[in-house]
Design an enzyme around this catalytic site. Structure first.
Site, PDB file in Angstrom:
ATOM      1  N   ASP A  15      -5.013  -0.824   6.002  1.00 50.64           N
ATOM      2  CA  ASP A  15      -4.993  -0.207   4.540  1.00 50.64           C
ATOM      3  C   ASP A  15      -4.313   1.227   4.738  1.00 50.64           C
ATOM      4  OD1 ASP A  15      -6.567  -2.215   3.619  1.00 50.64           O
ATOM      5  OD2 ASP A  15      -8.661  -1.263   4.322  1.00 50.64           O
ATOM      6  N   LYS A  18       0.746   0.109   3.522  1.00 53.17           N
ATOM      7  CA  LYS A  18       2.011  -0.937   3.922  1.00 53.17           C
ATOM      8  C   LYS A  18       2.432  -1.383   2.749  1.00 53.17           C
ATOM      9  CE  LYS A  18      -0.988  -3.136   6.719  1.00 53.17           C
ATOM     10  NZ  LYS A  18      -2.025  -2.333   6.535  1.00 53.17           N
ATOM     11  N   GLY A  42      -4.840  -7.139   2.183  1.00 52.72           N
ATOM     12  CA  GLY A  42      -4.840  -6.557   0.806  1.00 52.72           C
ATOM     13  C   GLY A  42      -3.889  -5.561   0.502  1.00 52.72           C
ATOM     14  N   HIS A  43      -2.553  -5.978   0.267  1.00 58.50           N
ATOM     15  CA  HIS A  43      -1.572  -4.849   0.110  1.00 58.50           C
ATOM     16  C   HIS A  43      -1.390  -4.554  -1.557  1.00 58.50           C
ATOM     17  CE1 HIS A  43      -0.095  -6.530   4.340  1.00 58.50           C
ATOM     18  NE2 HIS A  43      -1.272  -5.877   4.090  1.00 58.50           N
ATOM     19  N   GLN A 226      -2.983  -5.865   8.598  1.00 52.74           N
ATOM     20  CA  GLN A 226      -3.962  -5.106   9.325  1.00 52.74           C
ATOM     21  C   GLN A 226      -3.338  -3.955  10.093  1.00 52.74           C
ATOM     22  OE1 GLN A 226      -4.171  -8.877   9.696  1.00 52.74           O
ATOM     23  NE2 GLN A 226      -5.161  -8.378   7.827  1.00 52.74           N
TER      24      GLN A 226
HETATM   25  P1  GDP Z   1      -2.165  -1.899   2.741  1.00 53.80           P
HETATM   26  O1  GDP Z   1      -3.215  -2.891   3.125  1.00 53.80           O
HETATM   27  O2  GDP Z   1      -1.851  -1.009   3.979  1.00 53.80           O
HETATM   28  O3  GDP Z   1      -1.138  -2.463   2.019  1.00 53.80           O
HETATM   29  O4  GDP Z   1      -2.926  -0.835   1.987  1.00 53.80           O
HETATM   30  P2  GDP Z   1      -3.988  -0.927   0.647  1.00 53.80           P
HETATM   31  O5  GDP Z   1      -3.284  -1.339  -0.444  1.00 53.80           O
HETATM   32  O6  GDP Z   1      -5.008  -1.835   0.957  1.00 53.80           O
HETATM   33  O7  GDP Z   1      -4.609   0.489   0.388  1.00 53.80           O
HETATM   34  C1  GDP Z   1      -3.893   1.494   0.162  1.00 53.80           C
HETATM   35  C2  GDP Z   1      -4.143   2.049  -1.316  1.00 53.80           C
HETATM   36  O8  GDP Z   1      -3.499   3.448  -1.367  1.00 53.80           O
HETATM   37  C3  GDP Z   1      -3.889   1.438  -2.440  1.00 53.80           C
HETATM   38  O9  GDP Z   1      -4.649   1.655  -3.508  1.00 53.80           O
HETATM   39  C4  GDP Z   1      -2.409   2.150  -2.864  1.00 53.80           C
HETATM   40  O10 GDP Z   1      -2.286   2.000  -4.348  1.00 53.80           O
HETATM   41  C5  GDP Z   1      -2.807   3.442  -2.565  1.00 53.80           C
HETATM   42  N1  GDP Z   1      -1.817   4.511  -2.035  1.00 53.80           N
HETATM   43  C6  GDP Z   1      -0.652   4.202  -1.242  1.00 53.80           C
HETATM   44  N2  GDP Z   1       0.229   5.233  -1.154  1.00 53.80           N
HETATM   45  C7  GDP Z   1      -0.241   6.108  -1.607  1.00 53.80           C
HETATM   46  C8  GDP Z   1      -0.196   7.624  -1.851  1.00 53.80           C
HETATM   47  O11 GDP Z   1       0.661   8.218  -1.392  1.00 53.80           O
HETATM   48  N3  GDP Z   1      -1.000   8.348  -2.419  1.00 53.80           N
HETATM   49  C9  GDP Z   1      -2.116   7.977  -3.106  1.00 53.80           C
HETATM   50  N4  GDP Z   1      -2.806   8.502  -3.818  1.00 53.80           N
HETATM   51  N5  GDP Z   1      -2.446   6.487  -3.176  1.00 53.80           N
HETATM   52  C10 GDP Z   1      -1.665   5.690  -2.332  1.00 53.80           C
HETATM   53  P1  IMO Z   2      -4.775  -4.803   5.456  1.00 50.33           P
HETATM   54  O1  IMO Z   2      -3.531  -5.807   5.629  1.00 50.33           O
HETATM   55  C1  IMO Z   2      -8.577  -3.065   6.721  1.00 50.33           C
HETATM   56  C2  IMO Z   2     -10.844  -5.694   9.356  1.00 50.33           C
HETATM   57  C3  IMO Z   2     -12.134  -6.578   8.799  1.00 50.33           C
HETATM   58  C4  IMO Z   2     -13.129  -6.437   9.996  1.00 50.33           C
HETATM   59  C5  IMO Z   2     -11.776  -6.883  11.210  1.00 50.33           C
HETATM   60  C6  IMO Z   2     -12.027  -8.483  11.226  1.00 50.33           C
HETATM   61  O2  IMO Z   2      -4.913  -4.767   4.007  1.00 50.33           O
HETATM   62  O3  IMO Z   2      -4.384  -3.402   6.202  1.00 50.33           O
HETATM   63  P2  IMO Z   2     -11.143 -10.557   9.809  1.00 50.33           P
HETATM   64  O4  IMO Z   2     -11.442 -10.901   8.379  1.00 50.33           O
HETATM   65  O5  IMO Z   2      -9.812 -10.221  10.059  1.00 50.33           O
HETATM   66  O6  IMO Z   2     -11.581 -11.366  11.061  1.00 50.33           O
HETATM   67  O7  IMO Z   2     -12.134  -9.044   9.954  1.00 50.33           O
HETATM   68  O8  IMO Z   2     -10.694  -6.620  10.581  1.00 50.33           O
HETATM   69  N1  IMO Z   2      -9.783  -6.031   8.515  1.00 50.33           N
HETATM   70  C7  IMO Z   2      -9.138  -5.275   7.635  1.00 50.33           C
HETATM   71  N2  IMO Z   2      -9.293  -3.927   7.593  1.00 50.33           N
HETATM   72  N3  IMO Z   2      -7.222  -3.902   6.248  1.00 50.33           N
HETATM   73  C8  IMO Z   2      -7.119  -5.068   6.553  1.00 50.33           C
HETATM   74  O9  IMO Z   2      -6.018  -5.601   6.103  1.00 50.33           O
HETATM   75  C9  IMO Z   2      -8.155  -6.088   7.414  1.00 50.33           C
HETATM   76  N4  IMO Z   2      -7.940  -7.191   7.521  1.00 50.33           N
HETATM   77  C10 IMO Z   2      -9.062  -7.297   8.237  1.00 50.33           C
HETATM   78  O10 IMO Z   2     -12.729  -5.458   7.704  1.00 50.33           O
HETATM   79  O11 IMO Z   2     -13.505  -5.327  10.585  1.00 50.33           O
HETATM   80 MG    MG Z   3      -5.236  -3.456   2.566  1.00 53.19          MG
END
Ligand code: GDP
Ligand code: IMO
Ligand code: MG
Length: 428
Positions: A15, A18, A42-43, A226
Site C-alpha cells: 500500500d 504502487k 488493491g492498487h 504487496q
Molecule cells: P498500492 O497497493 O501500493 O497501489 O497502494 P494503495 O492504492 O493500496 O494505497 C495507496 C493510497 O494512497 C491510495 O488511496 C492512493 O490514492 C493514495 N495515494 C497515493 N499517492 C498519494 C500521494 O502522494 N498523496 C496522497 N494524499 N495520497 C496518495
Molecule cells: P498491495 O499490493 C498490504 C497482507 C495481509 C496479511 C498478509 C497475508 O495492495 O500493496 P494474504 O491474503 O496475502 O495471505 O495476507 O499480507 N497483505 C497486504 N497488505 N497491501 C497488500 O497488497 C497486501 N496483500 C496482502 O494484510 O497481513
Molecule cells: Mg494496496
C-alpha cells in the site's frame, strides 16, 4: 534495440502507492506486467477525478492501446478478474489489450474457504490477518504440484480429472479437519468451465510475448504487488504473504532473465503502514497513528481494514534497498505529513542495550527492538500545488534529503496528492 525493463516494487508492507506510481510512469511504457500475488492486492489509480482499484488487472489498464500482462507468478481468481474486466468494459475504459499467462495458477473457491479456515485454526494472537482471498492455499497447491493452471480451464477432460482429485482431498480437509460443508464437484466444475470460456481469448504464452516485445524495442514496466517486508522469503515471516514481491520475483513470475532488468524503483510511503498482524517497530498506537490514518485515508483498498500507522523506518528501508537493488525511490504521500509540528524518522534499532547494525530478519528479535528516532521540523504549507522540488518548503526538502543520505538512493518522484498530476518528478 532492446526496450527498457523497469521494475516497480513496494519497499515497505504494501500500500505504498504502487498503483499510482505505475499509472504516472505509464506514459512512456508499452507493456505493464504483474508478476506475483493475486486479488489480495488493491492498487488505487485516480484519473481525472475517477478512482479505480485494481486487484488483479495491472494498473496500466486505463491507458489506451497498451498491453497489460498477468504473468505466471500471479494467482488468479477468475471471478474477480472477470468482474474487473466487466467493470472497465461497462465504463468504456477497457482500452488496453490483456494477456493472461496460461501457467498462472487459479484460485479456486476451496482455496478461499481454506484460507479462512486456517486463519480460524491459528487462534487468537497467532492469526496472520490474511485478506481471505485464498492466496496462501493456492500457492501451497502450486508448490505441491497439484494446482490448476489457467490453461487447464481450456481442457474440459483434464480439468475434470485434476479438479476431481483435488476436490476429493480438499473435501476431506474441509469436513474432517475444519468441520465445514464439502463442495459439490458439479458446481465447481461448471463454474471453472465457464471461466475458461470467458477468459480463453486472453490466455497465451505471456513470457514469449513479453520477451519478443522487449527484443523489438518495447518498454516494459513490471508492477509488484504487496511489499518487500511481506515477501515470503525475506519479509517478517510468518507474517507475510505467500509470494515474492521483491524485484527478483519479476523474473520468475514473468519468465524473463535477470539480465534484462534495467532499473528498479522502490515505492516508499513518507511514513509507514501495515495491514494484518506482525511486528512493526515504528507503529504509533496513539495520536500520531490516528492522525496519519485519518489524513492519509489509511483503510485497506481490498478489505477496508484500518491500516496500522507509524513513522518512516530507515532501518527497514535500507534492508529493502539492499534486497531489491533499488536504483531510485518514488516517495508518496508527503502531503499527508503537512501540519505536523515535528516529524520523526527511525534511524536505528536498540536490542538488549546494543544498536543493531542491520534489520533483523527473525521476527522474534524484531518484536523486541526499540526504535531510535531522529526528530525533524515539520511544515504547514499545503504541498498539493508543488510541481518542482524547489517548490517544497525547506523542512520537506530537508526530510527528503535526509532519507536520500541515509539510504544512498535518490528520490526521483515525489507524490504530493493522490491525483496523477500531483507529482514532482526529478529523475527516474
Ligand atoms: P498500492 O497497493 O501500493 O497501489 O497502494 P494503495 O492504492 O493500496 O494505497 C495507496 C493510497 O494512497 C491510495 O488511496 C492512493 O490514492 C493514495 N495515494 C497515493 N499517492 C498519494 C500521494 O502522494 N498523496 C496522497 N494524499 N495520497 C496518495
Ligand atoms: P498491495 O499490493 C498490504 C497482507 C495481509 C496479511 C498478509 C497475508 O495492495 O500493496 P494474504 O491474503 O496475502 O495471505 O495476507 O499480507 N497483505 C497486504 N497488505 N497491501 C497488500 O497488497 C497486501 N496483500 C496482502 O494484510 O497481513
Ligand atoms: Mg494496496
Amino acid at each position: 534495440m532492446k526496450g527498457r525493463a523497469q521494475v516497480i516494487i513496494g519497499a515497505q508492507w504494501g500500500d505504498e502507492g504502487k498503483g499510482r506510481v505505475v499509472d504516472f510512469l505509464g506514459k512512456n511504457v508499452d507493456i505493464f506486467a504483474r508478476y506475483q500475488g493475486g486479488a489480495n492486492a488493491g492498487h488505487t489509480v485516480i484519473v481525472e477525478g475517477s478512482k479505480y482499484v485494481f486487484h488483479l488487472l495491472p494498473s496500466g489498464m486505463l491507458y489506451p492501446c497498451k498491453v497489460c500482462i498477468i504473468g505466471n507468478g500471479v494467482v488468479i481468481d477468475p471471478e474477480q478478474l472477470i468482474y474487473e474486466l466487466r467493470m472497465l468494459q461497462d465504463q468504456g475504459k477497457d482500452r488496453a489489450r490483456l494477456v493472461v499467462s496460461g501457467a498462472a495458477h487459479v484460485v479456486m473457491p476451496y482455496h478461499k474457504l481454506l484460507d479462512q479456515a486456517h486463519e480460524n485454526f491459528r487462534g487468537r494472537g497467532k492469526k496472520i490477518g490474511t485478506t481471505g482471498r485464498g492466496i496462501g492455499p493456492c500457492y501451497v497447491d502450486k508448490y505441491n504440484r497439484m494446482g490448476i493452471r489457467m490453461e487447464d480451464l481450456l481442457d474440459p477432460d483434464l480439468l475434470r480429472e485434476k479438479l476431481s482429485s483435488n476436490l476429493d482431498l480438499k473435501n476431506l480437509q474441509l469436513t474432517r479437519i475444519f468441520n465445514i460443508e464439502p463442495m459439490a464437484f458439479d458446481e465447481v466444475y461448471k463454474k471453472a468451465l465457464e471461466w475458461g470460456k470467458i477468459l480463453e481469448p486472453y490466455i497465451a504464452d505471456a513470457s514469449l510475448i513479453l520477451n519478443e516485445a522487449l527484443n523489438s524495442g518495447k518498454n516494459v514496466l513490471f508492477e509488484g504487488a504487496q511489499g518487500t517486508l511481506l515477501d515470503v522469503d525475506h519479509g517478517t515471516y510468518p507474517f507475510v504473504t505467500s509470494s515474492n514481491p521483491v524485484s527478483a520475483g519479476a523474473c520468475i513470475g514473468m519468465g524473463v532473465a535477470p539480465t534484462i532488468i534495467d532499473s528498479v524503483t522502490g515505492v516508499v510511503k513518507a511514513y509507514s503502514t501495515r495491514v494484518g498482524s506482525g511486528p512493526f517497530p515504528t507503529e504509533d498506537e496513539g495520536e500520531i497513528g490516528e492522525y496519519l490514518r485519518e489524513k492519509g485515508g489509511e483503510y485497506g483498498a481490498t478489505t477496508g481494514r484500518p491500516r496500522r500507522c507509524g513513522w518512516l523506518d530507515l532501518v527497514a528501508l535500507s534492508y529493502a534497498v539492499r534486497l531489491n537493488g533499488m536504483d531510485n525511490i518514488a516517495l508518496t504521500k508527503l502531503d499527508v505529513l503537512t501540519g505536523l509540528e515535528e516529524i520523526k524518522v527511525c534511524t536505528g534499532y536498540m536490542l538488549n542495550d546494543e544498536v543493531l547494525g542491520s534489520f533483523p530478519t527473525n521476527v522474534n528479535l524484531l518484536e523486541k527492538v526499540t526504535p531510535l528516532f531522529k526528530t525533524m521540523k515539520g511544515w504547514t504549507e499545503d504541498l498539493g500545488a508543488c510541481r518542482k522540488f524547489e517548490d517544497l518548503p525547506e523542512a520537506a526538502r530537508n526530510y527528503i534529503e535526509f532519507i536520500e543520505e541515509a539510504t544512498r538512493v535518490s528520490i526521483g518522484l515525489i507524490g504530493v496528492g493522490p491525483q496523477r498530476e500531483e507529482t514532482i518528478i526529478r529523475e527516474i
